[in-house]
Design an enzyme around this catalytic site. Structure first.
Site, mmCIF file in Angstrom:
data_model
loop_
_atom_site.group_PDB
_atom_site.id
_atom_site.type_symbol
_atom_site.label_atom_id
_atom_site.label_comp_id
_atom_site.label_asym_id
_atom_site.label_seq_id
_atom_site.Cartn_x
_atom_site.Cartn_y
_atom_site.Cartn_z
ATOM 1 N N MET A 51 0.739 -5.597 -3.617
ATOM 2 C CA MET A 51 1.671 -6.712 -3.452
ATOM 3 C C MET A 51 1.246 -7.704 -2.358
ATOM 4 S SD MET A 51 5.211 -4.563 -3.766
ATOM 5 C CE MET A 51 5.418 -3.272 -5.007
ATOM 6 N N SER A 52 -0.037 -7.725 -2.034
ATOM 7 C CA SER A 52 -0.467 -8.607 -0.930
ATOM 8 C C SER A 52 -1.880 -9.116 -1.182
ATOM 9 C CB SER A 52 -0.418 -7.831 0.392
ATOM 10 O OG SER A 52 -1.419 -6.820 0.396
ATOM 11 N N HIS A 89 8.088 3.402 -1.705
ATOM 12 C CA HIS A 89 7.532 2.890 -0.449
ATOM 13 C C HIS A 89 7.356 4.045 0.542
ATOM 14 C CE1 HIS A 89 6.438 0.047 2.596
ATOM 15 N NE2 HIS A 89 7.491 0.321 3.347
ATOM 16 N N SER A 149 0.042 -1.640 5.177
ATOM 17 C CA SER A 149 1.027 -0.567 5.390
ATOM 18 C C SER A 149 0.386 0.707 5.931
ATOM 19 C CB SER A 149 1.703 -0.171 4.069
ATOM 20 O OG SER A 149 2.441 -1.208 3.555
ATOM 21 N N TYR A 205 7.219 -11.280 -1.440
ATOM 22 C CA TYR A 205 8.511 -10.774 -1.916
ATOM 23 C C TYR A 205 9.599 -10.769 -0.831
ATOM 24 C CZ TYR A 205 6.886 -6.301 0.127
ATOM 25 O OH TYR A 205 6.405 -5.330 0.966
ATOM 26 N N GLU A 206 9.203 -10.996 0.426
ATOM 27 C CA GLU A 206 10.230 -11.022 1.483
ATOM 28 C C GLU A 206 10.992 -12.344 1.485
ATOM 29 O OE1 GLU A 206 8.670 -9.392 5.351
ATOM 30 O OE2 GLU A 206 6.917 -9.082 4.082
ATOM 31 N N HIS A 255 4.656 -1.627 9.047
ATOM 32 C CA HIS A 255 3.815 -2.696 9.596
ATOM 33 C C HIS A 255 4.142 -2.880 11.073
ATOM 34 C CE1 HIS A 255 2.133 -4.644 5.855
ATOM 35 N NE2 HIS A 255 2.961 -3.755 5.368
ATOM 36 N N ASN A 261 -1.584 5.951 -4.290
ATOM 37 C CA ASN A 261 -0.999 6.584 -5.485
ATOM 38 C C ASN A 261 -1.749 6.132 -6.725
ATOM 39 O OD1 ASN A 261 0.613 4.000 -4.627
ATOM 40 N ND2 ASN A 261 0.891 4.145 -6.843
ATOM 41 N N ALA A 317 -2.557 -1.293 1.088
ATOM 42 C CA ALA A 317 -2.327 -0.059 0.336
ATOM 43 C C ALA A 317 -2.182 -0.466 -1.121
ATOM 44 C CB ALA A 317 -1.056 0.610 0.828
ATOM 45 N N HIS A 366 4.964 -10.576 3.223
ATOM 46 C CA HIS A 366 4.649 -10.592 1.793
ATOM 47 C C HIS A 366 5.461 -11.664 1.084
ATOM 48 C CE1 HIS A 366 4.076 -6.519 3.356
ATOM 49 N NE2 HIS A 366 3.147 -6.356 2.440
HETATM 50 N N1 HPA Z 1 1.917 -0.899 -6.828
HETATM 51 C C1 HPA Z 1 2.047 -1.982 -6.020
HETATM 52 N N2 HPA Z 1 1.829 -1.932 -4.713
HETATM 53 C C2 HPA Z 1 1.447 -0.761 -4.190
HETATM 54 C C3 HPA Z 1 1.287 0.386 -4.972
HETATM 55 C C4 HPA Z 1 1.534 0.310 -6.370
HETATM 56 O O1 HPA Z 1 1.412 1.293 -7.133
HETATM 57 N N3 HPA Z 1 0.901 1.381 -4.132
HETATM 58 C C5 HPA Z 1 0.823 0.832 -2.886
HETATM 59 N N4 HPA Z 1 1.157 -0.460 -2.913
#
Ligand code: HPA
Length: 273
Positions: free
Chosen positions: A203-204, A239, A26, A80-81, A56, A227, A108, A78
């Site tokens: 998530m990847s 997001h 991302s 989750y898609e 993306h 974060n 990320a 991903h």
């Molecule tokens: N959790 C999951 N996926 C992420 C996060 C998070 O805090 N930050 C960026 N991708």
């Protein structure tokens, strides 16, 4: 993989083997725009996912970056898609068929560590598959029993650390946990994953590293921390926030990757193969 896909790509990008494959996460797509080469939209590639996540860039870019022939997946799909853990199998197999013996993945992630704050990079040295999913479920051959010890190649990881040091960029190592998404984690889940031994969550990447190892490629990965994970700060996790924060780390990441590739091209002895 269908012969079709390989020949489609070769007809557009040429036959010269690729040395390094990259997957950009991302907000990290800029690097792909600087390659001297050919860009092929995923929609032209049979079996490629329609990467539908904003931030993306769904294109395959093949060409020269810092003197090294690379193939870059500008966007990933991903789990989750679609609910399919093996959604990146075709693209990763293609990178291997194009000759890439090393796969460098980026993502990320949310950090659990105060000493790896937003804007920093984390070199992934191992992972925890917190999702319990696996892209090799259903693979019928004994090749499915992939050895995941040293899945993040120690030697190439050291080369990435040296590249970061040469660029004066701090990079700490840590364990990445894969959470299925698309909802973010709860603070209780983050406390649990932290106790299990992870340093960051995302998530990847994990299914892709399993696939890379399955196809016999060496894998290395870097997270850009966007974060602190849920419950660890007052930030509002979203997001939008991930996309807004990604450029902070992306600039550093780009320098590290460029230096890493330049070192390979100047000193083929350090070639990560
Ligand atoms: N959790 C999951 N996926 C992420 C996060 C998070 O805090 N930050 C960026 N991708």
């Amino acid at each position: 993989m269908t012969v079709d896909l390989l020949s489609t790509v070769r007809s557009r990008a040429g036959d010269e083997p690729v040395q390094v494959g990259l997957i950009l996460g991302s907000g990290l797509g800029h690097l792909a725009d600087t390659v001297d080469g050919v860009a092929i939209p995923y929609e032209d590639l049979p079996g490629f996912p329609h990467a539908g996540v904003s931030g993306h860039q769904p294109k395959l870019v093949i060409g020269d970056l810092e003197g090294v022939r690379v193939a870059i997946l500008g966007g990933r799909a991903h789990y989750y898609e679609s609910g399919q853990a093996a959604v990146m199998r075709g693209p990763i197999e293609l990178l291997q068929q194009l000759g890439a013996e090393t796969l460098l993945l980026t993502n990320a992630a949310g950090s659990f560590r105060a000493d790896i704050p937003p804007g920093d990079l984390m070199l992934i040295n191992d992972h925890i598959n917190f999702s319990g999913l696996n892209p090799l479920i259903g693979e019928p051959t004994d090749r499915r029993f992939v050895n995941m010890t040293n899945a993040y190649d120690p030697e190439i990881s050291t080369q990435l650390e040296s590249a970061a040091a040469s660029e004066d960029i701090a990079i700490k190592s840590g364990v990445y946990a894969w959470y299925s998404g698309p909802s973010f984690e709860t603070p209780a889940e983050i406390r649990a994953i932290k106790i299990l031994g992870a340093d960051a969550v995302g998530m990847s990447t994990v299914p892709e590293v399993i696939l890379a190892r399955f196809f016999g490629m060496k894998a290395v990965a870097i997270s850009t921390i966007t974060n602190m994970a849920a419950g660890m700060s007052d930030e509002n996790i979203s997001h939008e926030h991930t996309k807004a924060m990604a450029p902070l780390g992306a600039a550093k990441l780009e320098k590290v990757i460029r230096r890493f590739l330049r070192n390979i091209s100047v000193n083929p002895g350090s070639k990560p193969v």
